[in-house]
Every structure is written in C-alpha cells, then in structure tokens.
Design a protein around this motif. Sequence first.
Motif, PDB file in Angstrom:
ATOM      1  N   LEU A   1      -6.834 -10.227  -3.725  1.00  0.00           N
ATOM      2  CA  LEU A   1      -5.455  -9.835  -4.044  1.00  0.00           C
ATOM      3  C   LEU A   1      -5.408  -8.405  -4.563  1.00  0.00           C
ATOM      4  CD1 LEU A   1      -4.101 -13.102  -5.686  1.00  0.00           C
ATOM      5  CD2 LEU A   1      -3.275 -12.048  -3.569  1.00  0.00           C
ATOM      6  N   LEU A   2      -6.331  -8.069  -5.438  1.00  0.00           N
ATOM      7  CA  LEU A   2      -6.366  -6.710  -5.992  1.00  0.00           C
ATOM      8  C   LEU A   2      -6.624  -5.683  -4.893  1.00  0.00           C
ATOM      9  CD1 LEU A   2      -8.403  -7.451  -9.245  1.00  0.00           C
ATOM     10  CD2 LEU A   2      -5.946  -6.949  -9.083  1.00  0.00           C
ATOM     11  N   ALA A   3      -7.506  -5.998  -3.962  1.00  0.00           N
ATOM     12  CA  ALA A   3      -7.799  -5.090  -2.853  1.00  0.00           C
ATOM     13  C   ALA A   3      -6.570  -4.868  -1.973  1.00  0.00           C
ATOM     14  CB  ALA A   3      -8.962  -5.625  -2.016  1.00  0.00           C
ATOM     15  N   ALA A   4      -5.705  -5.878  -1.894  1.00  0.00           N
ATOM     16  CA  ALA A   4      -4.465  -5.750  -1.114  1.00  0.00           C
ATOM     17  C   ALA A   4      -3.401  -4.967  -1.881  1.00  0.00           C
ATOM     18  CB  ALA A   4      -3.933  -7.134  -0.746  1.00  0.00           C
ATOM     19  N   GLY A   5      -3.685  -4.627  -3.132  1.00  0.00           N
ATOM     20  CA  GLY A   5      -2.728  -3.871  -3.938  1.00  0.00           C
ATOM     21  C   GLY A   5      -1.790  -4.739  -4.751  1.00  0.00           C
TER      22      GLY A   5
ATOM     23  N   LYS B   1       0.832  -1.220   0.000  1.00  0.00           N
ATOM     24  CA  LYS B   1       0.000   0.000   0.000  1.00  0.00           C
ATOM     25  C   LYS B   1       0.862   1.263   0.000  1.00  0.00           C
ATOM     26  CE  LYS B   1      -4.218  -1.646   0.150  1.00  0.00           C
ATOM     27  NZ  LYS B   1      -5.180  -1.455  -0.898  1.00  0.00           N
ATOM     28  N   SER B   2       1.998   1.228   0.706  1.00  0.00           N
ATOM     29  CA  SER B   2       2.867   2.414   0.770  1.00  0.00           C
ATOM     30  C   SER B   2       3.852   2.472  -0.398  1.00  0.00           C
ATOM     31  CB  SER B   2       3.619   2.437   2.101  1.00  0.00           C
ATOM     32  OG  SER B   2       4.549   1.372   2.154  1.00  0.00           O
ATOM     33  N   LYS B   3       3.725   1.522  -1.328  1.00  0.00           N
ATOM     34  CA  LYS B   3       4.550   1.473  -2.548  1.00  0.00           C
ATOM     35  C   LYS B   3       6.020   1.175  -2.272  1.00  0.00           C
ATOM     36  CE  LYS B   3       1.254   3.362  -5.378  1.00  0.00           C
ATOM     37  NZ  LYS B   3       0.288   2.374  -5.681  1.00  0.00           N
ATOM     38  N   LYS B   4       6.338   0.609  -1.100  1.00  0.00           N
ATOM     39  CA  LYS B   4       7.695   0.162  -0.822  1.00  0.00           C
ATOM     40  C   LYS B   4       7.969  -1.177  -1.491  1.00  0.00           C
ATOM     41  CE  LYS B   4       8.260   2.436   3.626  1.00  0.00           C
ATOM     42  NZ  LYS B   4       8.460   2.227   5.061  1.00  0.00           N
ATOM     43  N   THR B   5       6.904  -1.934  -1.705  1.00  0.00           N
ATOM     44  CA  THR B   5       6.986  -3.251  -2.321  1.00  0.00           C
ATOM     45  C   THR B   5       5.997  -3.315  -3.468  1.00  0.00           C
ATOM     46  OG1 THR B   5       7.564  -4.298  -0.229  1.00  0.00           O
ATOM     47  CG2 THR B   5       6.650  -5.726  -1.918  1.00  0.00           C
ATOM     48  N   MET B   6       6.400  -3.989  -4.527  1.00  0.00           N
ATOM     49  CA  MET B   6       5.502  -4.262  -5.639  1.00  0.00           C
ATOM     50  C   MET B   6       5.392  -5.776  -5.756  1.00  0.00           C
ATOM     51  SD  MET B   6       5.905  -3.230  -9.676  1.00  0.00           S
ATOM     52  CE  MET B   6       5.990  -1.482  -9.336  1.00  0.00           C
ATOM     53  N   ASP B   7       4.219  -6.299  -5.456  1.00  0.00           N
ATOM     54  CA  ASP B   7       3.973  -7.731  -5.606  1.00  0.00           C
ATOM     55  C   ASP B   7       3.214  -7.938  -6.909  1.00  0.00           C
ATOM     56  OD1 ASP B   7       5.080  -8.261  -3.101  1.00  0.00           O
ATOM     57  OD2 ASP B   7       3.537  -9.748  -2.647  1.00  0.00           O
ATOM     58  N   ILE B   8       3.731  -8.831  -7.730  1.00  0.00           N
ATOM     59  CA  ILE B   8       3.112  -9.126  -9.016  1.00  0.00           C
ATOM     60  C   ILE B   8       2.843 -10.620  -9.078  1.00  0.00           C
ATOM     61  CG2 ILE B   8       3.361  -9.061 -11.525  1.00  0.00           C
ATOM     62  CD1 ILE B   8       5.364  -6.748 -11.155  1.00  0.00           C
ATOM     63  N   VAL B   9       1.618 -10.981  -9.383  1.00  0.00           N
ATOM     64  CA  VAL B   9       1.235 -12.379  -9.565  1.00  0.00           C
ATOM     65  C   VAL B   9       0.876 -12.575 -11.026  1.00  0.00           C
ATOM     66  CG1 VAL B   9      -0.498 -14.141  -9.024  1.00  0.00           C
ATOM     67  CG2 VAL B   9       0.394 -12.664  -7.208  1.00  0.00           C
ATOM     68  N   PHE B  10       1.555 -13.517 -11.664  1.00  0.00           N
ATOM     69  CA  PHE B  10       1.213 -13.928 -13.028  1.00  0.00           C
ATOM     70  C   PHE B  10       0.695 -15.349 -12.948  1.00  0.00           C
ATOM     71  CE2 PHE B  10       4.664 -10.967 -14.845  1.00  0.00           C
ATOM     72  CZ  PHE B  10       3.755  -9.931 -14.970  1.00  0.00           C
ATOM     73  N   LEU B  11      -0.520 -15.554 -13.419  1.00  0.00           N
ATOM     74  CA  LEU B  11      -1.136 -16.873 -13.401  1.00  0.00           C
ATOM     75  C   LEU B  11      -1.232 -17.373 -14.839  1.00  0.00           C
ATOM     76  CD1 LEU B  11      -3.704 -18.228 -11.143  1.00  0.00           C
ATOM     77  CD2 LEU B  11      -4.415 -18.215 -13.515  1.00  0.00           C
ATOM     78  N   VAL B  12      -0.717 -18.562 -15.083  1.00  0.00           N
ATOM     79  CA  VAL B  12      -0.764 -19.179 -16.405  1.00  0.00           C
ATOM     80  C   VAL B  12      -1.725 -20.353 -16.309  1.00  0.00           C
ATOM     81  CG1 VAL B  12       0.563 -20.291 -18.240  1.00  0.00           C
ATOM     82  CG2 VAL B  12       1.611 -18.462 -16.868  1.00  0.00           C
TER      83      VAL B  12
END
Length: 181
Positions: free
Chosen positions: A118-122, A89-100
């Motif tokens: 997941l989207l609500a958590a950013g 939320k504070s933009k210190k971390t960027m979590d990216i999930v790619f689902l195949v």
Amino acid sequence: VLSSLYEFQTYLNRSRSQTRSNMRVETELWTFESDTHLVKPRGLPSGEGERAAMIRAMKSLQPTGGTNDALALSNINRTLTDDDKKNIKSKKTMDIVFLVTDGGSSVTSSARKQLDNLLAAGVITRAFQIGDVGPGERGTFSAVWNQRRERPLGEVVGEDIGALTPAVVRALEEYLKDVKL
C-alpha cells in the motif's frame, strides 16, 4: 469518524460554488478478524443512503476472534485500480487507510508486506492500537507498523476508546494541512 467525514463532504457540497473545488470525501469501512468484510463501500449516493450504510456498518462491529490484518490490507490493496494508483502518484487523489486493531496480527510478516505494498502505491496508511493489550500484541503491532520505518505509522491509543477520535483527527490534520479548497 465516518459521521464527521460525511459532514465534511456535506460542507464541500454546500460551498462548491464559492470554492470551485472538486474535492470530495469518500469513505469505505472494512471489518476484519479471521476474515474480512466490506461493510460500507465507497461511492454511495449522498444523503440517507450514506447514513444508513454507516449505521449498518457500526452494527456489524461484533468481535468474534482473530486478527487477520494482512488479509484486510491485501483486500484494500486489491481494490486499487491502475487508474487509482496513477491518480495517487500524480497527487490527484489522496487515499488514506486507517486501521484500528488490538495489534495481535495473525501473520506479522504478511501484514507488513501488505502494508508495504500500500505504501509503495502511495496510499497513506496509519494504524491505531486499541484495547487492553499485552506485551506480545504491542510487539507485533510495532513490528508491522513502526520498526525499521522512516517514521512510525502506528499509534498506541490504549483502553480509552474516546482517545481514538482525537488520534484520528491529529493524523488527518497532518495529511490534510496543505490541502486547499
């Protein structure tokens, strides 16, 4: 993709004295069908341990049936700590999930709910549909990832598995274009 991200982390490590960046890349790989398995955890020590984990992860990709993406998304969501969510939320971390996936979700409404969590958590979340799929799987995929969304989160790649890497690279470019080293 894992190998490319590993190489990027190697670059970050080598250039850290010039860039003074604390940026790091951590990868994690889950497999899912009727059940889910964490086959490559994040946070492994760099070096051969990371490469060995990638090789073991690739060997575990053997289709056996089912598409329980809801459970996979739920498990990923459960791994997020309160600190993780705060840093996202504070933009210190960027979590990216790619689902195949082939897109044939076992429980469409549950998969969509877990994605929304997941989207609500950013967490940045995208999906890539691969394989020779019929209209049912395409419809299910669209229902989870694209319908009634501000923008589509799912991309149909199709049967040419070689098209997956460029699709993932385009998505990464979109999210990382403003990141400064």
